[in-house]
Design an enzyme around this catalytic site. Sequence first.
Site, mmCIF file in Angstrom:
data_model
loop_
_atom_site.group_PDB
_atom_site.id
_atom_site.type_symbol
_atom_site.label_atom_id
_atom_site.label_comp_id
_atom_site.label_asym_id
_atom_site.label_seq_id
_atom_site.Cartn_x
_atom_site.Cartn_y
_atom_site.Cartn_z
ATOM 1 N N LYS A 60 -6.943 -10.829 58.639
ATOM 2 C CA LYS A 60 -7.210 -11.777 57.895
ATOM 3 C C LYS A 60 -8.662 -11.721 57.314
ATOM 4 C CE LYS A 60 -6.647 -16.787 57.471
ATOM 5 N NZ LYS A 60 -6.109 -17.891 57.996
ATOM 6 N N CYS A 110 -13.214 -15.980 60.790
ATOM 7 C CA CYS A 110 -13.535 -17.642 61.009
ATOM 8 C C CYS A 110 -15.045 -17.988 60.907
ATOM 9 C CB CYS A 110 -13.222 -18.056 62.588
ATOM 10 S SG CYS A 110 -13.452 -19.696 62.903
ATOM 11 N N GLY A 138 -4.453 -20.124 50.568
ATOM 12 C CA GLY A 138 -5.677 -20.768 50.009
ATOM 13 C C GLY A 138 -5.498 -21.906 49.040
HETATM 14 C C1 LIG Z 1 -8.167 -27.528 60.526
HETATM 15 C C2 LIG Z 1 -8.109 -25.832 60.102
HETATM 16 C C3 LIG Z 1 -8.302 -24.900 61.350
HETATM 17 C C4 LIG Z 1 -7.875 -23.531 60.914
HETATM 18 N N1 LIG Z 1 -7.844 -22.634 62.024
HETATM 19 C C5 LIG Z 1 -7.761 -21.295 61.667
HETATM 20 C C6 LIG Z 1 -7.377 -20.419 62.730
HETATM 21 O O1 LIG Z 1 -7.557 -20.880 64.097
HETATM 22 N N2 LIG Z 1 -7.374 -19.147 62.571
HETATM 23 C C7 LIG Z 1 -7.462 -18.599 61.341
HETATM 24 O O2 LIG Z 1 -7.157 -17.399 61.063
HETATM 25 N N3 LIG Z 1 -7.483 -19.551 60.370
HETATM 26 C C8 LIG Z 1 -7.645 -20.903 60.439
HETATM 27 N N4 LIG Z 1 -7.752 -21.757 59.372
HETATM 28 C C9 LIG Z 1 -7.508 -21.215 57.978
HETATM 29 C C10 LIG Z 1 -6.171 -21.204 57.368
HETATM 30 O O3 LIG Z 1 -5.359 -20.690 58.198
HETATM 31 C C11 LIG Z 1 -6.052 -20.865 55.980
HETATM 32 O O4 LIG Z 1 -6.743 -19.386 55.991
HETATM 33 C C12 LIG Z 1 -7.183 -21.637 54.961
HETATM 34 O O5 LIG Z 1 -7.220 -22.790 55.451
HETATM 35 C C13 LIG Z 1 -6.683 -21.512 53.657
HETATM 36 O O6 LIG Z 1 -5.415 -21.978 53.464
HETATM 37 P P1 LIG Z 1 -5.177 -23.478 52.710
HETATM 38 O O7 LIG Z 1 -5.989 -23.853 51.763
HETATM 39 O O8 LIG Z 1 -3.886 -23.785 52.458
HETATM 40 O O9 LIG Z 1 -5.691 -24.543 54.062
HETATM 41 C C14 LIG Z 1 -7.849 -23.011 59.810
HETATM 42 C C15 LIG Z 1 -7.975 -23.994 58.447
HETATM 43 C C16 LIG Z 1 -7.937 -25.301 58.769
HETATM 44 C C17 LIG Z 1 -8.158 -26.435 57.532
#
Ligand SMILES: Cc1cc2nc3c(=O)[nH]c(=O)nc-3n(C[C@H](O)[C@H](O)[C@H](O)COP(=O)(O)O)c2cc1C
Lengths: 258, 313
Positions: free
Chosen positions: B165, B130, B243
């Site tokens: 992760k 994170c 992603g």
């Molecule tokens: C608003 C938001 C909150 C997120 N919160 C977390 C989280 O609490 N823990 C985590 O491991 N990843 C978190 N992520 C990352 C997502 O799980 C993911 O790895 C990342 O957004 C890439 O995927 P995407 O492009 O489909 O969004 C968050 C992403 C977004 C956009």
Amino acid sequence: MLKEHCSVVSHTCIADSVYELVLEGEMTKQMQQPGQFVHVKVSDGLDPVLRRPISIANINQEKSQFTLIYRKQGRGTSLLAEKKPGDQVDILGPLGNGFPVAEAGKGNLAVLVGGGIGVPPLYELAKQLVSKGVTVINILGFQTQGSVFYESKFAELGQTYVATVDGTHGTEGFVTSVLNNEKFHADIVYSCGPTPMLRAVEEGEFAKKVYLSLEERMGCGIGACFACVCHLKDDPEGYSYKKVCSDGPVFRAGEVAI
Amino acid sequence: MSMLNIDLPGLSLKNPVMPASGCFGFGKEFSNLFNLDILGAIMVKATTPEPRFGNPTPRVAETPGGMLNAIGLQNPGLKKVLSEELPWLKRFDVPIIANVAGSTEEDYVQVAKEISHAPNVHALELNISCPNVKTGGIAFGTDPEMAKSLTQKVKAVSSVPVYVKLSPNVTDIVSIAKAVEAGGADGLTMINTLLGMRLDLQTAKPILANRTGGLSGAAVKPVALRMIYEVSQQVSIPIIGMGGIQSAEDVIEFFYAGASAVAVGTQNFVDPFVCPSIIEELPALLAKLGYSHISECTGRSWKKVEQFAHHRA
Ligand SMILES: Cc1cc2nc3c(=O)[nH]c(=O)nc-3n(C[C@H](O)[C@H](O)[C@H](O)COP(=O)(O)O)c2cc1C
Ligand SMILES: Cc1cc2nc3c(=O)[nH]c(=O)nc-3n(C[C@H](O)[C@H](O)[C@H](O)COP(=O)(O)OP(=O)(O)OC[C@H]3O[C@@H](n4cnc5c(N)ncnc54)[C@H](O)[C@@H]3O)c2cc1C
Ligand code: FES
């Protein structure tokens, strides 16, 4: 809540950079409370990515139509402004908790205080209040004469004051100048507009019951992403919170820190 | 016969599509929209030992093809997740992957130990990536030794398989992946968000109150694919890829790169029905491409042709 392609019934420029967009769709049936909003996908594809929150300004159940009034400012609203009658717009809604109409009783005096693009949801609110026998006074604030809209429509529902920052129309100054000058003795105040205005309305204690509609940048709009949270007023540093999108956008004054 | 069922450590998935952590809360909001049973699994919001409010707002900003977020791991804390959020999810027939976060090794160990015993938690996702918290988080994900040590400690206390992760904000993601594999990780999830920033034209200041945030959405898809492609050739544990996924086509591309399952994040905000839509579209797309099961797609971008001898596309 529905995700639906609503069709554009009409789309009109009603003031400088302000547009009135009338849409038709099934989701109208679910629209009850004034102050709820819809989350608008202004274009197909990736530009821009996120939806835009816009308040519901008017609900017409017979025709399954609702109205959005928005100011064209950035990329998203500029694209929205290009929609023509017959076009489809991808809408998620209705969302959020709006103004509690039930808090105003028959014969009560309700003062509605709106600033700029906070004015639109007050129109549906004024309609619903008047239809249940509440007396409504509208105080609407704008930057300048050219940005004033819906003055006569509000005037049909109750006494209406307009304030402009530059004094080109109505009272010169802010809505709070009108509130301070007139001493309305309202039973209830409902307000929507920029945060400094909401703060002034809250601090002015113009009625026992005051309801404010907040704005915050949103992701999902449905309560899942935690983009739009605010602290509670009595716990400004702590863990407790409200989400503007799903707990709000309307809160009772004093509930959340603004 | 299903074309979509996938077995991974701890996870017997009806299909390989799940919402990504932080983009689906603890499921409640989406349960009003569709039956969560149809999902392969749910990756719930990060859990830390104590409740966290997270960062000040604005917490999101838009970017071309994506968004920045700096939520700051807001969550109700371990106790409430165990007593309220996870029990509520039991009504659904769907495995939960719990996202574990913290500031110190002790935090991770405490959350992992307790949350892994929740009956519907089938696997942990160790969030060492994170970018939006001041201590912990990404620090563990950018140093192979720290990542390995943390993985070992969490493995020692977890009663379910542990997926780590990975952060894309590193020079050599393969070395981190190998380190956590050596530390005993049962699988990898990748990628978390890429550190980024936007500035306001009027004020010249960052739009996000936290100044920087994590980039997600379609814009990061090529980075995710490249990293999964590199890592999947160097480790023997499975990868849940994420992603920028928006469509069934994207899912297949992630499988080709080397993923064995996928998660959808940001697109849930644009289209809350994206997961069910993808799940519905996948079988026809697979058939069109000549596959009889989605597992045939994993690693196809780099595996030798003989490994696919049974498949006549
Ligand atoms: C608003 C938001 C909150 C997120 N919160 C977390 C989280 O609490 N823990 C985590 O491991 N990843 C978190 N992520 C990352 C997502 O799980 C993911 O790895 C990342 O957004 C890439 O995927 P995407 O492009 O489909 O969004 C968050 C992403 C977004 C956009
Ligand atoms: C509950 C709610 C109701 C609203 N109702 C109305 C309405 O009835 N009429 C109207 O004109 N405007 C309304 N707004 C504000 C409206 O959402 C923004 O003006 C709009 O999102 C700007 O988009 P843009 O692409 O033109 O601007 P950009 O500045 O290019 O947008 C960039 C990003 O910032 C976000 N953003 C920018 N300004 C705001 C803002 N003031 N509030 C929230 N997010 C913002 C956008 O959604 C987008 O994600 C409302 C906002 C909220 C939260
Ligand atoms: S906008 Fe996602 S929780 Fe409010």
